[in-house]
Enzyme design. Structure first.
Site, short mmCIF file in Angstrom:
data_model
loop_
_atom_site.label_atom_id
_atom_site.label_comp_id
_atom_site.label_asym_id
_atom_site.label_seq_id
_atom_site.Cartn_x
_atom_site.Cartn_y
_atom_site.Cartn_z
N ARG A 172 26.59 -10.11 -1.67
CA ARG A 172 25.55 -9.17 -1.19
C ARG A 172 24.90 -8.35 -2.29
NH1 ARG A 172 28.22 -8.94 4.19
NH2 ARG A 172 26.83 -10.37 5.26
N LYS A 199 23.59 -3.67 1.28
CA LYS A 199 22.53 -4.63 1.65
C LYS A 199 21.54 -3.96 2.60
CE LYS A 199 20.80 -8.36 4.11
NZ LYS A 199 20.12 -8.42 5.38
N PHE A 220 17.94 -12.36 6.46
CA PHE A 220 18.97 -13.32 6.01
C PHE A 220 20.17 -12.64 5.37
CE2 PHE A 220 16.43 -15.05 2.04
CZ PHE A 220 16.54 -13.83 1.43
N GLU A 221 21.19 -13.45 5.12
CA GLU A 221 22.50 -12.97 4.65
C GLU A 221 23.06 -11.88 5.57
OE1 GLU A 221 23.05 -12.46 0.44
OE2 GLU A 221 21.63 -14.05 -0.02
N GLY A 222 22.91 -12.09 6.87
CA GLY A 222 23.37 -11.11 7.87
C GLY A 222 22.21 -10.20 8.21
#
Ligand SMILES: Cc1cc2nc3c(=O)[nH]c(=O)nc-3n(C[C@H](O)[C@H](O)[C@H](O)COP(=O)(O)OP(=O)(O)OC[C@H]3O[C@@H](n4cnc5c(N)ncnc54)[C@H](O)[C@@H]3O)c2cc1C
Length: 580
Positions: free
Chosen positions: A270, A348, A390-392
Site C-alpha cells: 500500500r 492509502k 483499486f487496491e481495496g
C-alpha cells in the site's frame, strides 16, 4: 518497548493505550539508502523530466510504447524491491515508496506500471516464495525480462474477493486452472502472473490458493487493452486461463491460504500507491504556485487572493501530512513491525483522498486552462480517480479499519468478562466498564503512567500533543458508544462504522505528523521548523473539528432518513421529483 510482533499503534490506541515508541522517533532512511535515493531521483529527472509532451501524447493514444518500456527496464525500475543477490536494488519499503513518489511526479501511468509489478505483481514471490521459486524468477523480474501482474479481480468478484470463480483442480503433480480475471494492470505485456484460484468450495476464504503462472504456459491469453478514463497509457486487460496446467511447485505459500496471501500482498504494497499520491501532490503544488503567480486578474496575480491562498495552504497541509503517514507506514514495515494492516489502510485512504482534493483544487486554480488537455491538470484529475477504487476501495478499507478496532475492543471484553465474572452479565452494557477499564489501565508507554502525557515533545507542539491525548479519549468513547448502541449488529451499521474509521484516520495522521515535526525540531531547532509546526497546528485544528462532529453524530444524525431515501430510490430506480 512495544512488541514488534504484536503491536499496532492504532489497535492499541482504540484500547486507550498510546504506544509512543512505535511512532517516535520519526523513521529515517540509513545514509547509504538516502544517497542512493538522491541518485535515483536525479537519474529519474533525466529520464522522465524531458518526456512531458510524450506523456501527454501517450495518454491520448492510450499506450506506453515498447521502446520506452525498455528504457524503464534498463534503468532498473522493475528491480526496485528485489534483493541484490537476485539482481535487484533491494530497496526497503520506505525507499521503494519514495522512488514511486519520484516517478509519480512525472506520470501516473508510468508509476502504476512499475507499482503493479513491485507492489502487487511479484510481491507474493518476495513474501511467500520458496528459495527455489525466488532463484527461478527473481533475476528475470529484476531485469524486466519478465513483468509481473496480480490477478485477483473477476467479473463477479472485486471487493468481495472470496467470491472468485477461477478454479484450480489438482491432477497428479499439476493444477489445472480455468477462469477469467478482469482489469489486470500490466496484463498486456506481463509474463509472470500471481493468480488466485479456488481450490475449495466457493466463498470459503480458506479454500483459495495463490499460483505463479507464466505466459508461456499453454492456455494463458489476454484480452484487449481497456479504454479507460485515466491511467490511459498503462496496460489493463483481462487475463484468461483455459485448462492451464500449472506445476504443483508453482503454488505460492500454502494450498488453501491464498486469501491470506492476497491480503498480505495488498497490505504490504500500500505504501507504493501512497508514495505515488504524494509525488503527484508535490508536482501539483509546483504547477499551481507557478500558475497562480503568473496569472493576473483585476490587475493582480491571483496568488494575491485569499481564496487562492486558502487552496494552496490546504494543499501543503495535505501533502505534508500524507507524506508523514506514508513514510511512517514504510518505516513500520522496514522496522520489522508485523501488525501494520490498519495503519497501511489508513495511509492509502488518506493519501489518495488528499490527492483527489489537491488535483481538483489545482485544476480550479488553473481556471479554464485547467480543463484543457494542453495542461496537465485534467489528466491528473482523471489519473488519480482510480486510486480510491483499486487496491481495496476506500469504503471497504474504512470498514476494515474500524471493524478491526471494534473486534479488539470486543475481544478484550470477552477476556475481561471471564476474569471479572459478574461485571459483564450483560455484555453490551459492559462496554462502558470496558472503556473505563482500558482508560484506567492504559499503561502509556511514555512512562508517566496515568497522567497520559506523551513524553519528550518540544513545548512548541505540546498543545497538539495535549489535543491528541484528549481526542484519543473520544476514540475510546466512540468505540464504546457505538458498540453499546449496536452490539453485535455493528457489522451492518456502516454509517457508524465510517465515523469511527474517520476518527481513527484523523488521530493516526495527527500522531504521524507530530512525530515528523518533532524530528524536524530535533534536527533543526524550533525556529527552522516553525512552518512545519504551523502545518501541525492547522491539521490538528481541522481534525479536532471533524472528530468532535463525528462523535456528536453517533447519536444525533440523519442516518435513518438518508437510508429511507436511498431505499425508496432503489425501489423505483429513478429520481421522483421533476419540475416539469
Ligand atoms: C484501472 C484498474 C486497474 C486494476 N488493476 C487490478 C489488478 O492489477 N489486479 C486486480 O486483481 N484487480 C485490479 N483492478 C480491480 C480493482 O481492484 C477492483 O475494481 C476493485 O477491487 C473494486 O472492485 P469492483 O470494481 O468489482 O467494485 P465492487 O466491489 O462491485 O464495488 C462497487 C462499489 O460498492 C462498494 N462496496 C462494495 N462492497 C461494499 C460493502 N460491503 N459495503 C459498502 N460498500 C461496498 C465499493 O466500495 C464500490 O464503491 C483494477 C481496476 C481498475 C479499474
Amino acid at each position: 518497548m512495544a512488541d514488534k510482533l504484536t503491536s499496532s499503534f492504532m489497535r492499541s490506541l482504540c484500547m486507550g493505550q498510546i504506544e509512543q515508541d512505535v511512532l517516535f522517533p520519526f523513521p529515517t532512511l540509513p545514509a547509504d539508502q538516502q544517497a542512493l535515493l538522491h541518485e535515483i531521483a536525479a537519474a529519474l529527472e533525466d529520464l522522465l523530466g524531458p518526456r512531458a509532451e510524450d506523456f501527454r501524447q501517450w495518454d491520448v493514444d492510450g499506450d506506453l510504447p515498447a521502446d520506452f518500456l525498455q528504457e524503464l527496464k534498463d534503468f532498473g525500475l522493475f528491480g526496485l524491491i528485489i534483493p541484490e543477490e537476485h539482481g535487484g536494488m533491494g530497496l526497503g519499503n520506505m525507499a521503494y515508496s519514495r522512488t514511486l513518489q519520484e516517478v509519480g511526479r512525472y506520470d501516473a501511468s508510468v508509476a502504476v506500471t512499475i507499482g503493479a509489478h513491485s507492489s502487487i505483481g511479484m510481491r507474493g514471490l518476495l513474501l511467500f516464495g520458496s528459495d527455489e521459486q525466488k532463484s527461478r524468477y527473481m533475476p528475470q523480474l529484476a531485469s524486466g525480462e519478465m513483468i509481473a501482474a496480480f490477478c485477483l479481480t473477476e467479473p463477479g468478484a472485486g471487493s468481495d474477493a472470496a467470491a472468485i470463480k477461477t478454479t484450480a483442480v489438482r491432477e497428479g503433480d499439476q493444477w489445472v486452472l480455468n477462469g477469467n480475471k478482469l482489469w489486470i494492470t500490466n496484463g498486456g505485456f506481463a509474463d509472470f502472473f500471481t493468480v488466485f484460484a479456488r481450490t475449495g468450495a466457493e466463498g470459503e476464504h480458506g479454500k483459495m490458493t495463490a499460483f505463479i503462472v507464466t505466459r508461456d504456459m499453454e492456455g494463458v491469453s489476454t484480452g484487449p487493452h481497456e479504454d479507460k478514463m485515466g491511467l490511459r497509457a498503462s496496460s489493463t486487460t483481462s487475463v484468461l486461463f483455459d485448462d492451464v496446467r500449472v506445476p504443483a511447485d508453482n503454488v505460492l505459500g500454502e494450498v488453501g491460504l491464498g486469501f491470506k496471501v492476497a491480503m498480505q500482498i495488498l497490505n504490504s504494497g500500500r505504501t507504493g500507491l501512497g508514495g505515488g499520491s504524494v509525488g503527484a501532490m508535490k508536482r501539483l503544488i509546483k504547477e499551481s504556485t507557478q500558475q497562480a503567480n503568473e496569472r493576473k486578474t483585476f490587475g493582480q496575480p491571483i496568488s494575491s487572493y485569499g481564496l487562492i491562498k486558502e487552496k494552496v495552504g490546504q494543499m501543503i497541509v495535505d501533502c505534508y501530512t500524507s507524506e508523514a503517514v506514508v513514510t511512517m507506514v514504510g518505516g513500520l514495515v522496514d522496522g520489522g513491525y508485523r501488525e501494520y494492516a490498519v495503519e497501511a489502510a489508513i495511509s492509502k485512504v488518506y493519501a489518495t483522498e488528499c490527492l483527489t482534493r489537491t488535483a481538483d483544487e489545482a485544476l480550479q486554480i488553473a481556471g479554464g486552462n485547467g480543463f484543457m488537455r494542453e495542461y496537465p491538470y485534467e489528466r491528473i484529475v482523471r489519473d488519480c480517480r482510480i486510486n480510491r477504487i483499486f487496491e481495496g476501495t476506500n469504503e471497504i478499507l474504512r470498514l476494515f479499519i474500524a471493524l478491526t478496532a471494534m473486534n479488539d475492543v470486543a475481544s478484550q471484553l470477552t477476556e475481561l468478562s471471564s476474569s471479572m465474572k459478574g461485571v459483564f452479565s450483560e455484555p453490551i452494557k459492559g462496554f462502558g466498564v470496558l472503556s473505563d477499564y482500558a482508560r484506567k489501565h492504559a499503561k502509556l508507554r511514555t512512562g508517566r503512567g496515568d497522567s497520559g502525557k506523551l513524553q519528550n515533545l518540544d513545548e512548541s507542539i505540546q498543545p497538539q500533543a495535549d489535543a491528541f491525548e484528549l481526542e484519543t479519549r473520544y476514540l475510546a468513547r466512540a468505540a464504546d458508544r457505538i458498540l453499546r448502541k449496536h452490539g453485535k449488529n455493528i457489522i451492518g451499521k456502516q454509517f457508524a462504522t465510517k465515523r469511527l474509521a474517520d476518527i481513527m484516520i484523523d488521530l493516526f495522521v495527527m500522531a504521524c505528523t507530530m512525530s515528523r515535526v518533532q524530528a524536524s525540531i530535533d534536527a533543526n531547532g524550533v525556529q527552522k521548523a516553525s512552518q512545519e509546526i504551523e502545518i501541525l497546528r492547522v491539521f490538528t485544528r481541522e481534525a479536532r473539528v471533524r472528530i468532535k462532529r463525528n462523535f456528536r453524530r453517533i447519536d444525533n444524525n440523519e442516518d435513518e432518513l438518508l437510508k429511507a431515501l436511498a431505499i425508496d430510490a432503489f425501489e423505483v430506480e429513478r429520481y421522483r421529483w421533476d419540475t416539469i
